[in-house]
Each structure stands twice: as structure tokens, then as C-alpha cells.
Write a protein that holds these residues in place. Structure first.
Motif: not given
Lengths: 295, 103
Positions: B36-37, B39-40, A40, A34, A76, B33
Motif C-alpha cells: 500500500a505504501l 504508490p506513495i 489490508i 495509505a 496523501y 502495508p
């Protein structure tokens, strides 16, 4: 064929992509997990110029948006191998093949594990490598943090605000972390230092219940946060790439031993692994890659 | 399709009784995390109708998190025909998530 492929969408990789796209290069960023990279997971950043107290998550999100708004393309996909070919590089994942005139490696590092035999069976059941993700599950409980660097002390401080008690276990008698962090840790009544200690055993039925150290302590904890350093994500990625202690061998010019292949951020051999040096590398590597595509 | 918000009220219908494989993402707003995950997972939901993606906020839905023994997030659980068939903790490559659903 792309002009430049950047492998990794952390601060180094995304900064490189921003520089390259602003030079009108066709840029693709390939990210295995990611966007944002390791940063982050940092709750607050206090040493990056002009952005005091920004959270790591906001830093990552803002950087990603800045890159995408400028036209950087992010996919990705986990890169498994990079091979020099005529006029550039072939970049492969499990199912895809990409190509570019120049490649920037910005793959960062992954958390180092303790290496104890039943460690994996306790992941998600007491063992964590991310305090900001899992700290909330240990409200009012007793936990331990293992490590002596900035990450470990950051985690201990963060957890001291949530948990009843935090043991900070470190193998030496002094910390490698910044003095400001060490001083802050020492002011916290609910952080107990366990120094000169290595964790040797993890006990528990289904969930972690206690840990043992080589200097005779048995500590009853329901969580253990591991922050004992990082492993560079470089092994086996490029044939013939020169590594030093598993890091990609390079100087401040971000060049590797392979012409056209550059390296930026934590995966590179360097003195200081920080956000500001990662973004700096991104700019240097991109400028070198842009020049290379003109040759 | 887009991501479905999973709750204790729709979990039975959307996950357990689903005729397609379901990826349940246990997450929280304070977990970087997980954010952050997101949008995937949105990309995955838009790209295919062969599976469903259900997002469960563990603070709003603590009973579901407890029932499925979630104590580390992001926690990604695949359900087929009402049964848990696979589970991964932490960020995973997008293609690995798709393969977990296709297996």
C-alpha cells in the motif's frame, strides 16, 4: 471549494467517494497513511458477499482502483483539524488548507497498545501489531498473540502456519471472536491457550525474549503480536463534535451533531464493525452529504 | 526520478556513497502495508530530485535486511552521507517521510 471532502481512504471512505463522484460531485479524499484502511492486514476475507477468500490487500487495491477509475481524487495528507465555516468546512493539515461544503469522517481506528513502559523500545524488536507484515520474521520460532477478538484469532491462525508454537493470551476465559474462528483455533496443535491472563512485563536485552503474565506465567517468546482492540481516530479533530466513548456519536443515518458533517465506518458508534457495515455507512453518509450540498 | 531497486551489489553506490539523502524502504511482496505504501513512494520519487528512494526486497536481499537488523516491515531508513540518521517502522504520513529526508 470541493463539494465533499472524505477524510480516510478505507472501505467506508472510498465507498462514500464512489457514491459522491457518481452523483457528479467534486470529491477529494484525504488519507493520512495509505489506501485500504485496516482491512489490508487481513490475510483472507470470508464474510464479504460475492468476494470469497479475497485477501485484504486485494480488497483495498481493487477498491482504490475502482474509485480512481471513476474520477475520485486521493491526496496523501494527514488532516489535523476540521472547522465549520460559512457555507461549509475548512479542513487543515500541517501545511495545507482545503475546503468543502460537506465533510465525511471515515478515519477508522488505530491499534491499542498494551501500555507497558518498555513497549515502544521493543517495537520492531519483537513487538508487532501486524502478523501479516511481520510473521515471516518468526519462522520456526515461538511467539505469542494477545487478544480475544476476531483479529487476534486470525493472527494466531496465520502465525500457527509459520511459527513453531503460538501462545494465545487472553484476559478472559472465553473469546469474543466468531465461533468458527474459535473452533479452528482449537484444532491447531501448536496453538496453546493462556486464558485469564494479562501481560504485565516484557523482558529482553535488545530483542524481546520473554513475557510475564499476572497469573504467574513466564513465556519464552521471540515475538509478541498485540491485537487487544482498537482506538477510534476522532479525538480533537473537530471542535464541538459529540463523541461517545471516544467514537463519533451517530445513528444509522451517519449524521453527527454538526450539520453537514457525516461519519462512516469504524470510527462511528455502532453495534457491528465489519467490512460490510463500513461500506454500507459509506453509501449512507455520501447520500446524506450529497443531499446536504443541494440545500 | 523513479524508485531504485536496491541490491547488495548496488547498495554501496546508490545509498552509502549517494550525494543526496536516501530513503531506503525495506519491504516484502507478502506485506500488505508495504504494498500500500509503494504508490506513495513512487509519487515522492517522481515529485522531487532532492532525494533518492531505494526499495529493498528483504526476501531477495536477506543479507542487507540482516545487516540493517530489519525485523518489522515496512521499515523506512534515511541515510545521509553514508550514515543512518532516522528510522521508522510501519506506515508513515507522506509528509513525515519528506520531512525525515529534509531534516
Amino acid at each position: 471549494m470541493h463539494d465533499i471532502i472524505v477524510v480516510g481512504a478505507g472501505p467506508a471512505g472510498l465507498t462514500a467517494a464512489i457514491y459522491a463522484v457518481r452523483a457528479n460531485k467534486k470529491v477529494l479524499v484525504l488519507e493520512a497513511l495509505a489506501c485500504g484502511g485496516q482491512i489490508i492486514n487481513t490475510s483472507h476475507i470470508d464474510n464479504y458477499p460475492v468476494a470469497p477468500h479475497i485477501t485484504g490487500a486485494d480488497f483495498g487495491k481493487t477498491l482504490q482502483k475502482q474509485a480512481e477509475d471513476l474520477g475520485v481524487e486521493i491526496e496523501y495528507d494527514e488532516v489535523t483539524h476540521i472547522t465549520p465555516i460559512e457555507g461549509g468546512f475548512k479542513v487543515e493539515s500541517e501545511d495545507e488548507e482545503y475546503s468543502a461544503k460537506s465533510v465525511i469522517l471515515a478515519t477508522g481506528t488505530s491499534p491499542r497498545k498494551l501500555g507497558l513502559e518498555n513497549e515502544d523500545s521493543f517495537i520492531g524488536k519483537g513487538i508487532s501489531y501486524c502478523a501479516t507484515c511481520d510473521g515471516g520474521f518468526y519462522k520456526g520460532k515461538t511467539v505469542a498473540v494477545n487478544g480475544g477478538g476476531n483479529s487476534a484469532l486470525h493472527e494466531a491462525l496465520y502465525l500457527s502456519g509459520i511459527c513453531d508454537k503460538v501462545y494465545l493470551i487472553h484476559r478472559r476465559d472465553e473469546f469474543r471472536a466468531d465461533a468458527a474462528l474459535v473452533d479452528k483455533v482449537k484444532t491447531k496443535d501448536n496453538i496453546e491457550l493462556v486464558l485469564n491472563a494479562n501481560i504485565t512485563k516484557l523482558n529482553g536485552e535488545k530483542h524481546l525474549e520473554s513475557i510475564e503474565t499476572d497469573n504467574g506465567h513466564t513465556l519464552n517468546v521471540s515475538g509478541l503480536f498485540v491485537a487487544i482492540g482498537r482506538i477510534p481516530n476522532a479525538a480533537g479533530l473537530v471542535d464541538g463534535l459529540e463523541l461517545t466513548d471516544d467514537y463519533v456519536a451517530s445513528g444509522e443515518d451517519c449524521k453527527t451533531n454538526i450539520p453537514g458533517l457525516f461519519v462512516a465506518g469504524d470510527v462511528r458508534t455502532k453495534e457491528l464493525r465489519q467490512l460490510v457495515t463500513a461500506t454500507s455507512d459509506g453509501a449512507i453518509a455520501a447520500t446524506a452529504a450529497i443531499d446536504f450540498t443541494h440545500e | 526520478m523513479s524508485i531504485i531497486e536496491g541490491t547488495k551489489d548496488n547498495f554501496e553506490k546508490e545509498v552509502i556513497k549517494s550525494d543526496k539523502p536516501v530513503l531506503v524502504d525495506f519491504n516484502a511482496t507478502w506485506c500488505p502495508p508495504c504494498q500500500a505504501l509503494h504508490p506513495i513512494l513512487e509519487e515522492m520519487a517522481e515529485e522531487s530530485d532532492d532525494y533518492k528512494i531505494v526499495s529493498v526486497d528483504i526476501d531477495d536481499e536477506d543479507a542487507l535486511a540482516e545487516q540493517y537488523e530489519v525485523s518489522s516491515i515496512p521499515c523506512l531508513v534515511v541515510f545521509k552521507d553514508g550514515e543512518e540518521v532516522d528510522r521508522k517502522i510501519g506506515l508513515q504520513p507522506k509528509k513525515r517521510l519528506i520531512k525525515m529526508l529534509e531534516k
